[in-house]
Design a protein around this motif. Structure first.
Motif, PDB file in Angstrom:
ATOM      1  N   ILE A 229      -7.433 -28.056  58.915  1.00 31.71           N
ATOM      2  CA  ILE A 229      -6.710 -28.926  58.446  1.00 31.71           C
ATOM      3  C   ILE A 229      -5.761 -29.252  59.796  1.00 31.71           C
ATOM      4  O   ILE A 229      -4.684 -30.466  59.246  1.00 31.71           O
ATOM      5  N   LEU A 232      -6.609 -33.159  60.398  1.00 33.80           N
ATOM      6  CA  LEU A 232      -6.376 -33.854  58.850  1.00 33.80           C
ATOM      7  C   LEU A 232      -5.185 -34.300  59.235  1.00 33.80           C
ATOM      8  O   LEU A 232      -4.343 -35.420  58.457  1.00 33.80           O
ATOM      9  N   LEU A 233      -4.560 -33.404  59.009  1.00 36.47           N
ATOM     10  CA  LEU A 233      -2.756 -33.955  58.995  1.00 36.47           C
ATOM     11  C   LEU A 233      -2.303 -34.756  60.277  1.00 36.47           C
ATOM     12  O   LEU A 233      -1.242 -35.200  59.827  1.00 36.47           O
ATOM     13  N   THR A 238      -5.579 -39.436  56.512  1.00 34.68           N
ATOM     14  CA  THR A 238      -6.338 -38.041  55.766  1.00 34.68           C
ATOM     15  C   THR A 238      -4.660 -37.023  55.582  1.00 34.68           C
ATOM     16  O   THR A 238      -5.609 -35.610  54.472  1.00 34.68           O
ATOM     17  N   ARG A 239      -3.812 -37.013  55.634  1.00 31.86           N
ATOM     18  CA  ARG A 239      -2.648 -36.983  56.038  1.00 31.86           C
ATOM     19  C   ARG A 239      -2.151 -36.480  54.097  1.00 31.86           C
ATOM     20  O   ARG A 239      -2.104 -34.507  54.618  1.00 31.86           O
ATOM     21  N   ALA A 242      -5.209 -33.657  53.450  1.00 34.10           N
ATOM     22  CA  ALA A 242      -4.908 -32.413  53.907  1.00 34.10           C
ATOM     23  C   ALA A 242      -3.631 -31.679  53.688  1.00 34.10           C
ATOM     24  O   ALA A 242      -4.246 -30.434  52.907  1.00 34.10           O
TER      25      ALA A 242
END
Length: 455
Positions: A229, A232-233, A238-239, A242
């Protein structure tokens, strides 16, 4: 010499980058949410009866060892104690006397945290750590009553480190939570199977929770979520995805496990992963756009260097503290040695019973936790060696106050970890009232976990 100079230049450049001003919108919005959650946590503790059950009704308490002098206030004192914290949470939210409010809340929360262990929860510890970080940052510099009272406090920016400390803290929490789940019991789905087995009555999803494939999805999904997580953040591409995953993950945990404010606190912390300008546009549209000046950044002062060393020590402790269970032999889910403050979240179910044999001046007495403890305390004492040791100290004092000179206390236990057959947790031949507590050493009177086939 050249390599040393390059290293020093790199350090200076990194520190300069940390102190560069950035838009403080994420910090301001987080202050609102954090203060609200502080209020809900403490006011809710009163309204739900938590304070009554854990700090008012008990007659015997189990503080962290070494803090026995910390005891709940008598009478209705703890209601006022938590009521004061609730008010302080609101003051943090609106930014009124922010520094004094967050300092006083931290001190009071720390006291409440240390004075009882039978209701230990990871989010209580996380709240304490976050309160400490909020002490350090100027979260009241905008959209606060303080900035209205004292316009000189008003600022559109904060140093970059004020945002990054929260990213770093959550990276530590999630990483250790993922690593802790990589054990045989979790991978076999034992804790999940036990918890979901008690939720067949849940509307709409009660049956789904009993499906083996869904339980496996939760087991491995929990590991991958905790592990991925934060990366990805951090990655812009992908933020948003996520964050949607985080909403589903924490929403599911809140609905199924009823774990208080932790899911909402985790979601609030996602603010620090988004660009400050994005947070400003979404939540603070009237806030002027912050534009970094072209003025050269002043040389880092000695005081700033000391402060960054201080921050470094904090994060070093946060990295090392969850590793301390490797210092002790055995499974920490069984021995409890190094278990707390290590982000070992929802990894086990323990059940069992304990009775205490007391030899007082060669007379035999049997004591049971239910004689002096609340049902919740009795259940916890039966499965936690440190609480068991503390209860033995209580029994020794009790009998000495009755006039007995020689008092020995032995614990007879049968405990099950994650549905294993019950087995002794402590050596019943050891007088626990007569052995010292060794906080940094293994307690040899804890019986090692015997791996046997589950029924």
């Amino acid at each position: 010499m050249r390599s040393t100079a390059v290293l020093q230049t790199s350090k200076s450049s990194f520190l300069t980058w940390l102190r560069e001003p950035v838009d403080n919108a994420p910090l301001i919005v987080f202050r609102w949410l954090f203060g609200l959650l502080l209020f809900l946590e403490t006011a809710g503790a009163i309204l739900t009866g938590w304070v009554k059950k854990n700090l008012v009704e008990p007659t015997v308490f189990f503080p962290f060892i070494g803090f026995e002098w910390l005891r709940p206030l008598p009478g209705n004192g703890m209601y006022f104690y938590y009521g004061t914290m609730a008010v302080l949470g609101l003051l943090v939210m609106v930014g009124l006397y922010y520094r004094a409010s967050i300092i006083l809340f931290t001190v009071l929360w720390w006291g409440a945290y240390l004075m009882q262990k039978t209701s230990y929860n990871n989010h209580y510890y996380l709240l304490l750590v976050l309160c400490f970080l909020m002490l350090l940052v100027p979260a009241h510099a905008y959209a606060s009553l303080d900035s209205r009272r004292k316009p000189e406090l008003k600022s559109l920016s904060c140093p970059r480190w004020c945002l990054l400390v929260f990213v770093a803290q959550m990276a530590i929490v999630y990483t250790y939570a993922a690593v802790a789940k990589m054990n045989a019991d979790w991978l076999a789905g034992i804790p999940i199977k036990v918890w979901f087995g008690n939720k067949t009555q849940f509307w709409l999803i009660g049956g789904l929770l009993q499906e083996a494939w869904f339980q496996k999805l939760v087991v491995y999904g929990g590991i991958f979520f905790d592990l991925l997580i934060v990366p990805l953040l951090l990655w812009p591409r992908t933020r948003v995805l996520a964050f949607c995953m985080a909403i589903f993950f924490h929403g599911f945990n809140s609905a199924i496990f009823h774990i208080g404010i932790f899911p909402y606190l985790a979601l609030a912390l996602c603010l620090f992963f988004f660009p400050p300008e994005t947070i400003r546009r979404m939540f603070l549209r009237k806030k002027p756009v912050f534009t970094a000046t072209e003025n050269p950044i002043q040389e880092i002062s000695t005081g700033e260097r000391i402060f960054f060393w201080f921050l470094g020590v904090h994060f070093l402790i946060q990295v090392l503290l969850p590793l301390r269970h490797w210092w002790f032999p055995g499974n920490p889910n069984w021995t409890e040695e190094g278990h707390r403050m290590s982000w070992h979240m929802m990894l086990r179910t323990k059940s069992g019973y304990v009775s205490f044999k007391v030899l007082a001046d060669n007379q035999l007495f049997w004591e049971y936790p239910e004689n002096h403890l609340t049902p919740k305390q009795a259940r916890t004492v039966a499965t936690h060696p440190d609480l068991m040791w503390q209860y033995c100290q209580f029994l020794e004092r009790k009998y000495r106050q009755q006039g007995y000179k020689q008092v020995q206390v032995f614990a007879h236990t049968q405990v099950s970890l994650n549905k294993r057959p019950s087995q002794p947790l402590v050596d019943s031949t050891v007088n626990l009232a007569g052995v010292p507590w060794l906080p940094h050493q293994h307690s040899p009177w804890i019986v090692p976990l015997q791996e046997t086939k589950r029924p």
